[in-house]
Design a protein around this motif. Structure first.
Motif, PDB file in Angstrom:
ATOM      1  N   GLY A  31      41.215 -43.983 -35.559  1.00 34.74           N
ATOM      2  CA  GLY A  31      41.591 -45.358 -35.218  1.00 34.74           C
ATOM      3  C   GLY A  31      42.040 -45.562 -33.781  1.00 34.74           C
ATOM      4  O   GLY A  31      42.353 -46.675 -33.384  1.00 34.74           O
ATOM      5  N   TYR A  32      42.078 -44.488 -32.980  1.00 37.98           N
ATOM      6  CA  TYR A  32      42.453 -44.653 -31.569  1.00 37.98           C
ATOM      7  C   TYR A  32      41.321 -45.303 -30.761  1.00 37.98           C
ATOM      8  O   TYR A  32      41.549 -45.817 -29.678  1.00 37.98           O
ATOM      9  CB  TYR A  32      42.747 -43.291 -30.923  1.00 37.98           C
ATOM     10  N   PHE A  33      40.095 -45.224 -31.290  1.00 36.04           N
ATOM     11  CA  PHE A  33      38.934 -45.597 -30.478  1.00 36.04           C
ATOM     12  C   PHE A  33      38.927 -47.075 -30.102  1.00 36.04           C
ATOM     13  O   PHE A  33      38.942 -47.427 -28.924  1.00 36.04           O
ATOM     14  CB  PHE A  33      37.651 -45.229 -31.236  1.00 36.04           C
ATOM     15  N   ALA A  74      39.683 -46.548 -20.971  1.00 37.97           N
ATOM     16  CA  ALA A  74      38.656 -45.818 -20.220  1.00 37.97           C
ATOM     17  C   ALA A  74      38.251 -46.522 -18.922  1.00 37.97           C
ATOM     18  O   ALA A  74      38.175 -45.869 -17.877  1.00 37.97           O
ATOM     19  CB  ALA A  74      37.449 -45.549 -21.110  1.00 37.97           C
ATOM     20  N   PRO A  75      38.025 -47.842 -18.927  1.00 41.82           N
ATOM     21  CA  PRO A  75      37.639 -48.479 -17.653  1.00 41.82           C
ATOM     22  C   PRO A  75      38.761 -48.446 -16.611  1.00 41.82           C
ATOM     23  O   PRO A  75      38.487 -48.489 -15.411  1.00 41.82           O
ATOM     24  CB  PRO A  75      37.336 -49.930 -18.049  1.00 41.82           C
ATOM     25  N   LYS A  81      26.762 -49.269 -25.182  1.00 42.64           N
ATOM     26  CA  LYS A  81      27.432 -50.322 -24.403  1.00 42.64           C
ATOM     27  C   LYS A  81      28.868 -49.940 -24.029  1.00 42.64           C
ATOM     28  O   LYS A  81      29.537 -50.653 -23.282  1.00 42.64           O
ATOM     29  CB  LYS A  81      27.414 -51.650 -25.168  1.00 42.64           C
ATOM     30  N   ASP A  82      29.360 -48.808 -24.528  1.00 39.36           N
ATOM     31  CA  ASP A  82      30.746 -48.399 -24.257  1.00 39.36           C
ATOM     32  C   ASP A  82      30.837 -47.625 -22.939  1.00 39.36           C
ATOM     33  O   ASP A  82      29.830 -47.122 -22.444  1.00 39.36           O
ATOM     34  CB  ASP A  82      31.271 -47.537 -25.414  1.00 39.36           C
ATOM     35  N   PRO A  83      32.065 -47.542 -22.346  1.00 39.11           N
ATOM     36  CA  PRO A  83      32.226 -46.845 -21.060  1.00 39.11           C
ATOM     37  C   PRO A  83      31.673 -45.415 -21.109  1.00 39.11           C
ATOM     38  O   PRO A  83      31.780 -44.726 -22.119  1.00 39.11           O
ATOM     39  CB  PRO A  83      33.748 -46.838 -20.867  1.00 39.11           C
ATOM     40  N   LYS A  84      31.131 -44.986 -19.939  1.00 44.61           N
ATOM     41  CA  LYS A  84      30.442 -43.690 -19.897  1.00 44.61           C
ATOM     42  C   LYS A  84      31.421 -42.511 -19.815  1.00 44.61           C
ATOM     43  O   LYS A  84      31.018 -41.366 -19.979  1.00 44.61           O
ATOM     44  CB  LYS A  84      29.503 -43.635 -18.683  1.00 44.61           C
TER      45      LYS A  84
END
Lengths: 391, 376
Positions: free
Chosen positions: B105-107, B115-116, B133-136
């Motif tokens: 559930g941290y995601f 992350a950004p 589509k999520d940060p690399k």
């Protein structure tokens, strides 16, 4: 605090209204009856300095005891204090960390502190928090396409109303049915959590939330922002304003005065004809609304969607906050920040000194016991007596 | 105020200042971590829970043994703003460059929002949730641990005398259903009449309900129990005390019940984490999405306990070898659910691979042989 038990609350008004003799004898009974223990410090007299120095002394003693505890665990107490300062106020980052953690506690603390003024011991903070968050999520999801101010207003209304109804229910059970409000509000927590789980795993589930059942999102653009220049959300400001408002209500309005009479001596309040039921319901509803608002802010500023994660424990910590603040809404502000600071520094203690997470719980427990025990020294310290007499 | 009080206050202030200065002087400054790589591990529960979090902590312990690495650990971090602050604190106060926030559930939304903000930091999340589509700078990995539950089922099928197996489960979500179904299919390979009675406790950590569930299963004649909850400790101990056998989950619980423990489905983070950390230190690209089972080394099987027969060991080892070679599909049609409906058509295979199978990911049935029902 709840010296007058439920049996007196549900007792019908004294028989023989208008009968002078009966009233006189009842009044005599009120005077003769041993009233609740006089509340010192906030409620009754006591100098302002005493009200600050006694808890501060208890706090310092708690920290010393905690130092002994960690020393027994083989950790240098000085290092512990240093990391606690660094983690809670040592940098701008730490200060923000502390304030962010304090924000919800300001509001959940009121859920115990407000009904306490009317003599009720409510511990259903977690349930009101969860119901507030859940109701806000429903309003937010329903108004997904609406303009942000409208959606936020609806979420606030839904969250506070849900919390208010939740705790007022416990207050009503107490007033009309004689059910012990401490037990009923505690049990209502489990019911709230069960309702939350049932809904987010059933009718209110976003079908895409496969392995973590959650509601749909309220939408990122409808979320509460940070205070400009900080990473702290607006919940902190809301919490402080509500605490001050609660203080004014309790200390500087007739309603607050009437509530404190009802909390202090129920029979006397009844004798002077105060609307006890109304006051009980009002303080319970306001306390519940505060916790519900905290749940709404948690959802709208942090979590974005309702899930089992709404059961954060902020409600239970709120009980601790209210007791440490001795049920004073204004004192809740520094106490919430203190507990926020302990939480914020807990990470550093774990990471750098290898202390388990339970160490911060031990510290909270020591502080709790010390502050409660320090109640006994009010009015007994010779210095303050002299200061009192001189003033 | 009297003068007396004010002077006392001044004295107190002076004492506090002096104590503060002494404090600062006695302690060394924070050591500089110039040449070392700092790796942070965040757990949602206690690091020694004999379950999900302990498996990750064992991975962290393996990383600790590496040279030029410093490991930071924080336990009992809930899935709310607390994990945000813990991640930021590890990055800003401790200069961590690689984080393992290990709870599912941290995601979303916490890692996705952090992350950004820290593009040079790598976030490695356990759950397999990353999408293009999520940060690399996020990686999300997960294991098909139901392969090991299938091997558990085979061992249980050999060991059970009553043919009645029990499963204590948290929530009826796809990951849990995969485990229940794979376990049952494994048992029925050996004993086609075997049944698995499942009890859902409703949440990940409900020790009292888990003990009640285990007792209730054993009262109904179940003689091998397994589970999917965060900490299997209570179920393992209860089963052992009642004389039943038990298959473990998450990490090995053999130490809790040396006699009753048959085998267990374990995460293999002790292999994966040092691998990821080495890649990160060398500057090699880490995968954004990483899924696999025995073949990819993401999971492992506990050593067999004393009650496991020679025949059971042989069959279980053979299936494990086939899984490791990537030549074994567990959900292979035709499969009927426990209401008689066909859920995997004849010839259809739900393959466990990095290219995730939608039907596998969204599993919403209990196979024939499972006693229990899903909420509609």
């Amino acid at each position: 605090m709840v010296d007058e038990t439920a049996s007196t609350l549900i007792r019908p008004p004294p028989a023989g209204h208008g009968d002078a003799a009966a009233i006189a004898s009842n009044a005599a009974a009120v005077v003769a009856a041993p009233g609740p223990r006089p509340r010192r410090g906030f409620a009754a007299g006591g100098t302002a300095i005493e009200a600050v120095l006694v808890p501060a002394g208890a706090l310092i003693l708690s920290l010393l005891l905690f130092g002994v505890f960690v020393a027994c665990a083989g950790v240098n107490p000085l290092a512990v204090y240093r990391y606690m300062v660094e983690g809670s106020v040592g940098s701008w980052f730490s200060v923000q960390n502390t304030l962010t953690r304090a924000a919800p506690l300001l509001l959940t603390g009121l859920c115990t502190a407000l009904p306490a003024q009317a003599g009720l011991m409510i511990i259903g903070n977690e349930g009101a928090f969860v119901m507030g968050g859940l109701a806000a999520a429903m309003a937010g999801v329903a108004l997904h396409g609406a303009p942000a101010p409208l959606a936020l207003a609806a979420m606030t209304l839904a969250g506070t109303a849900a919390g208010a109804v939740w705790i007022a229910f416990a207050g009503g059970l107490r007033h009309w049915r004689g059910v012990n409000e401490t037990i009923s509000s505690l049990l209502l927590n489990y019911i709230a959590i069960a309702i939350l789980n049932q809904l987010v795993e059933g009718p209110f589930r976003d079908p895409r939330s496969l392995n973590k059942p959650s509601s749909p999102s309220i939408g990122y653009d409808h979320m509460i922002d940070s205070i400009p220049g900080t990473e702290i959300h607006w919940g902190l400001v809301v919490g402080i304003v509500v605490c001050i408002a609660a203080y004014v209500l309790i200390r500087h309005t007739t309603i607050g005065f009437a509530t404190r009479i009802a909390g202090g001596n129920l029979r006397a309040a009844r004798m002077v004809g105060l609307p006890i039921g109304w006051l009980v319901m009002l303080t319970c509803a306001l306390g519940g609304a505060a916790a519900g608002l905290a749940g709404m802010i948690e959802l709208a500023a942090v979590q974005e969607r309702a899930s089992a994660d709404l059961v954060t424990g902020y409600g239970y910590t709120g009980i601790l906050v209210a007791f440490l603040a001795r049920q004073n809404p204004l004192a809740i502000i520094p106490v919430a920040m203190l507990l926020g600071g302990i939480g914020a520094s807990g990470g550093l203690l774990q990471r750098h000194l290898g202390l388990p997470d339970a160490a911060t719980v031990v510290l909270q427990g020591i502080i709790f016991v010390m502050i409660l025990a320090s109640d006994a020294v009010y009015g007994r310290l010779p210095w303050f007596k002299r200061a009192d007499a001189a003033a | 105020m009297t003068e007396q009080t004010i002077s006392r206050r001044r004295v107190l202030g002076g004492v506090a200042l002096g104590a503060g200065a002494a404090l600062g002087a006695t302690l060394p400054l924070r050591p500089a971590f110039a040449a070392t790589t700092i790796v942070g591990f965040i757990y949602v529960g206690p690091h020694d829970d004999f379950g999900y979090n302990q498996a990750h902590a064992q991975g962290a312990a393996a990383v600790k043994k590496m040279a030029s690495v410093k490991v930071l650990e924080e336990e009992n971090v809930p899935e709310d703003v607390a994990v945000t602050k813990t991640m930021e604190s590890m990055i800003e106060q401790d200069a961590a460059s690689l984080l393992f926030p290990t709870s599912f559930g941290y995601f979303n939304p916490y890692i996705l929002r952090e992350a950004p903000k820290f593009p040079k930091v790598r976030f490695e999340h356990c759950g397999g949730l990353w999408t293009p589509k999520d940060p690399k700078n996020i990686g999300s990995y997960f294991g098909y641990i139901f392969e090991a539950q299938h091997v558990n089922g085979i061992v249980a099928g050999f060991t059970s005398k009553s043919g009645k197996l029990g499963f204590v489960a948290a929530k009826p979500i796809p990951q849990v259903l995969q485990n229940i179904n794979a376990f049952t299919l494994g048992a029925r390979l050996i004993n086609p009449k075997a049944t698995t009675r499942v009890i859902f406790t409703g949440d990940w950590s409900m020790p009292v309900k888990e003990a009640e569930a285990a007792n209730s299963l054993i009262d109904q004649g179940v003689d091998v129990v397994t589970m999917h909850v965060d900490s299997p400790k209570v179920v393992v101990q209860t089963a052992a005390k009642r004389g039943a056998s038990v298959c473990g989950y998450h990490c090995s619980q053999a130490a809790l019940a040396p006699e009753a423990y048959l085998t267990g489905a374990e995460w293999n983070w002790t292999d994966l984490y040092p691998k990821f950390v080495t890649m990160w230190m060398k500057g090699e690209p880490l995968p954004n999405f990483y899924r696999g089972g025995f073949k990819e080394g993401l999971i492992k099987q506990s050593p067999y306990g004393p009650r496991v027969s020679e025949a059971a060991r042989k069959k279980a080892d053979a299936v494990k070898a086939a899984l490791t070679a990537g030549k074994y599909v567990i959900f292979k049609g035709p499969i009927h659910d426990n209401t008689g409906k066909i859920v995997v058509a004849s010839g259809q295979e739900l393959i466990q691979s990095n290219a995730t199978d939608a039907k596998l990911e969204e599993m919403n049935f209990l196979v024939n042989g499972v006693l229990g029902a899903l909420p509609s």
